[in-house]
Design a protein around this motif. Structure first.
Motif, mmCIF file in Angstrom:
data_model
loop_
_atom_site.group_PDB
_atom_site.id
_atom_site.type_symbol
_atom_site.label_atom_id
_atom_site.label_comp_id
_atom_site.label_asym_id
_atom_site.label_seq_id
_atom_site.Cartn_x
_atom_site.Cartn_y
_atom_site.Cartn_z
ATOM 1 N N ASN A 1 0.854 -1.178 0.000
ATOM 2 C CA ASN A 1 0.000 0.000 0.000
ATOM 3 C C ASN A 1 0.897 1.238 0.000
ATOM 4 O O ASN A 1 1.915 1.267 0.695
ATOM 5 N N PHE A 2 0.534 2.242 -0.785
ATOM 6 C CA PHE A 2 1.385 3.426 -0.859
ATOM 7 C C PHE A 2 0.545 4.660 -1.149
ATOM 8 O O PHE A 2 -0.538 4.574 -1.731
ATOM 9 N N ALA A 3 1.044 5.810 -0.714
ATOM 10 C CA ALA A 3 0.384 7.082 -0.991
ATOM 11 C C ALA A 3 0.616 7.469 -2.445
ATOM 12 O O ALA A 3 1.709 7.279 -2.980
ATOM 13 N N LYS A 4 -0.396 8.029 -3.080
ATOM 14 C CA LYS A 4 -0.342 8.267 -4.528
ATOM 15 C C LYS A 4 -0.241 9.737 -4.903
ATOM 16 O O LYS A 4 -0.427 10.103 -6.068
ATOM 17 N N HIS A 5 0.095 10.584 -3.953
ATOM 18 C CA HIS A 5 0.124 12.020 -4.231
ATOM 19 C C HIS A 5 1.083 12.388 -5.354
ATOM 20 O O HIS A 5 0.790 13.266 -6.167
ATOM 21 N N ILE A 6 2.247 11.715 -5.412
ATOM 22 C CA ILE A 6 3.246 12.097 -6.424
ATOM 23 C C ILE A 6 2.776 11.779 -7.833
ATOM 24 O O ILE A 6 3.276 12.362 -8.802
ATOM 25 N N LEU A 7 1.816 10.872 -7.966
ATOM 26 C CA LEU A 7 1.322 10.539 -9.300
ATOM 27 C C LEU A 7 0.569 11.705 -9.921
ATOM 28 O O LEU A 7 0.364 11.742 -11.140
ATOM 29 N N GLN A 8 0.163 12.660 -9.085
ATOM 30 C CA GLN A 8 -0.540 13.839 -9.579
ATOM 31 C C GLN A 8 0.425 14.971 -9.932
ATOM 32 O O GLN A 8 0.024 15.954 -10.553
ATOM 33 N N GLU A 9 1.695 14.846 -9.515
ATOM 34 C CA GLU A 9 2.671 15.899 -9.816
ATOM 35 C C GLU A 9 3.133 15.800 -11.256
ATOM 36 O O GLU A 9 3.266 14.710 -11.814
ATOM 37 N N SER A 10 3.403 16.946 -11.878
ATOM 38 C CA SER A 10 3.811 16.972 -13.283
ATOM 39 C C SER A 10 5.191 16.367 -13.456
ATOM 40 O O SER A 10 6.080 16.560 -12.628
ATOM 41 N N LYS A 11 5.359 15.641 -14.569
ATOM 42 C CA LYS A 11 6.685 15.119 -14.908
ATOM 43 C C LYS A 11 7.595 16.261 -15.351
ATOM 44 O O LYS A 11 7.139 17.288 -15.851
ATOM 45 N N SER A 12 8.880 16.048 -15.185
ATOM 46 C CA SER A 12 9.838 17.110 -15.492
ATOM 47 C C SER A 12 9.878 17.423 -16.985
ATOM 48 O O SER A 12 10.270 18.503 -17.378
ATOM 49 N N ASN A 13 9.461 16.463 -17.819
ATOM 50 C CA ASN A 13 9.557 16.693 -19.270
ATOM 51 C C ASN A 13 8.209 17.056 -19.873
ATOM 52 O O ASN A 13 8.036 17.038 -21.076
ATOM 53 N N GLU A 14 7.233 17.362 -19.018
ATOM 54 C CA GLU A 14 5.932 17.739 -19.547
ATOM 55 C C GLU A 14 5.828 19.261 -19.678
ATOM 56 O O GLU A 14 6.422 20.006 -18.910
#
Length: 544
Positions: free
Chosen positions: A531-544
């Motif tokens: 189980n893991f927190a998913k907050h970082i999945l909402q952060e923009s990628k550096s190449n976007e």
């Protein structure tokens, strides 16, 4: 039926071979970020016929080989064969080279073989964790595969800091042997080297001591637990008895050793003592009665260092702890110890007069010095929370800086070795989102992945002073963490950020690059059932 000419077959083969040769290179995304990574064209194909070949080994290499051979067992339907011999093709060739730094490794993936060279068996294990992260995540859940492509690469790597740890509190809420083993697996995936095991506190005594069996008969259970943050309301449900037998502890120690992880046990003194005092009230200044604590916080009921029987108790406990745990370090707590009871205690005041002490702070310092001397005779060093600096602690004591970085900086400047665990960067019981209504109930605070990653453990120190910072650690206190699934949620993916802080040189770290790799690592968490927190999945990628 038309005949196929020999020329047509040759042309077809050339096309097929050309297609294989032009297979695109794969990105190498490893956490923690290795020091040097050079990608080459092509790849190595791991198959059931690949051999783990020990060219030059060491006495403690077997666990690493076992890990590697069984990693792909479910996917291939068989474990890889482990052999000894000269360098081979279609093999993972392993070399232990003591001339290298103990934790350093070189990993080379070529068309015909994988070559691993490490300064120790532990370093070889770290190379294997890097290789693991270059494999498809399906390996983690046993997806059936005929072969596994691994990108050709050269990696030269070693950690910035030798002590890379995480603390698990099993006192406020208990976690089973199997859950503790899974926690150790999580450490291994991130190349962490230390498991700090918080085993005693006001709310529960969790380690069997054969000389004092009542500790786990009485001290391992509380009548009930407060609901929320000391609301005055209780759940009315007995909690416990929960503790680890010495045989279970030996099992966990071996499990960690097989993953090249050192366990540091923590036995709290002279504060956080209520579970012990409820068992042996004569060890407190008032004689009780005491009970195993049902609330959270810091309490005035502490051990009585004016009583010689208290030292006999501590020494009896530490005798067994030192015998059980093979590591060099024992954590003795030393934090959050109110001294009001000592001011009123005839025995404490008599001790102070006898030892010509000016105040109760010197009494705590006397306690720490005496326990340190006792453990030194057993070949052990003490580690303590940064309150131990409030006295004239010896230079051989290791300081764990938790109240920010200040204690760590002070300790390093005076010549003590230091582990940085600043609460505003490394307390994983803090919220990891400001939208707390959508988060599991927590103690408070705010430490997200970016905040963890921003920790520079040697900031504020000269290069020479910085050498005294031997490590970093995260703490997971469990007042409000009642299940292991919740514990995983609080640990991941912040553990990945901590791992890179501890491993990768400061100048080589860059958050957006880490973020891209961390998002990919969460796929491995999912495959492993973490189980893991998913907050970082909402952060923009550096190449976007």
């Amino acid at each position: 039926m038309k005949k196929i000419s020999f020329v047509s077959i040759v042309v077809l083969c050339i096309i097929l071979l050309g297609g294989c040769a032009s297979e695109p290179n794969q990105e190498v995304n490893i956490i923690p970020q290795p020091q040097q990574v050079t990608v080459a064209d092509g790849g190595f194909y791991l198959s059931p016929k690949t051999v783990i070949n020990v060219v030059k080994g060491a006495d403690d290499l077997q666990p690493a080989c076992t890990f590697m051979s069984t990693l792909v067992e479910k996917s291939f339907g068989k474990a890889l064969t482990v052999a000894n011999g000269e360098t081979k093709k279609n093999a993972i060739n392993i070399f232990v080279d003591p001339s290298m730094k103990a934790d350093a490794y070189d990993l080379t993936v070529e068309k015909n073989a994988v070559n691993m060279k490490g300064g120790s068996s532990k370093a070889v294990f770290y190379a294997m964790q890097s290789l693991r992260q270059m494999m498809p995540v399906g390996v983690e859940k046993g997806e059936k595969m005929d072969r596994i492509r691994i990108q050709n690469v050269q990696i030269q790597d070693e950690p910035r800091l030798g002590y890379r740890g995480t603390m698990l509190d099993v006192c406020r809420h208990f976690f089973t042997v199997d859950e503790v083993k899974t926690f150790i697996d999580m450490l291994a995936l991130h190349k962490l080297s230390v498991f700090h095991w918080h085993l005693t506190d006001d709310q529960g005594w969790r380690i069997e001591i054969k000389k004092y069996p009542e500790l786990t008969q009485i001290g391992s259970q509380r009548k009930q637990t407060v609901i929320g943050k000391n609301t005055g309301k209780y759940d009315g449900t007995p909690y416990g008895p929960y503790f680890f037998t010495q045989e279970e502890i030996k099992e966990v120690i071996q499990y960690a050793a097989d993953r090249y992880i050192t366990i540091i046990p923590e036995i709290e003194l002279p504060g956080h003592a209520l579970a012990a005092l409820a068992t042996y009230p004569e060890l407190g200044c008032t004689g009780g009665p005491y009970e195993v604590c049902q609330m959270w916080g810091v309490f005035p009921e502490v051990f009585c260092p004016g009583n010689e029987k208290t030292f006999e108790f501590w020494e009896g406990v530490l005798d067994e702890v030192a015998e059980l745990f093979p590591g060099e370090i024992i954590h003795i707590g030393g934090d959050e110890c109110p001294r009001d009871a000592w001011k009123k205690c005839k025995k404490c005041q008599a001790r102070m007069k006898q030892e010509k002490m000016k105040d109760e702070g010197e009494l705590q310092n006397y306690t720490v010095h005496r326990i340190e001397a006792y453990l030194k005779e057993k070949g052990k060093r003490i580690l303590g929370w940064d309150e131990i600096l409030e006295g004239d602690v010896s230079k051989t004591a290791i300081v764990m800086s938790w109240r920010g970085k200040t204690g760590g900086i002070k300790g390093a400047k005076r010549g003590n070795e230091v582990v940085m665990v600043p609460n505003d960067y490394a307390y994983f019981d803090y919220y990891q989102s400001k939208d707390v209504d959508k988060e599991p109930f927590s103690i408070g605070g705010f430490v997200d992945v970016a905040k963890v990653y921003s920790l520079n453990p040697t900031e504020g120190l000269t290069a020479e002073e910085g050498k005294k910072i031997i490590g970093v650690q995260a703490n997971l206190w469990a007042e409000y963490i009642t299940t292991f699934s919740h514990a995983q949620y609080m640990l991941l993916p912040r553990m990945a950020a901590l791992a890179e802080v501890a491993w990768t040189p400061q100048e080589a770290r860059e958050y957006s690059n880490f973020l891209n790799r961390a998002k990919l690592l969460t796929q491995r968490y999912e495959a492993l059932g973490y189980n893991f927190a998913k907050h970082i999945l909402q952060e923009s990628k550096s190449n976007e």
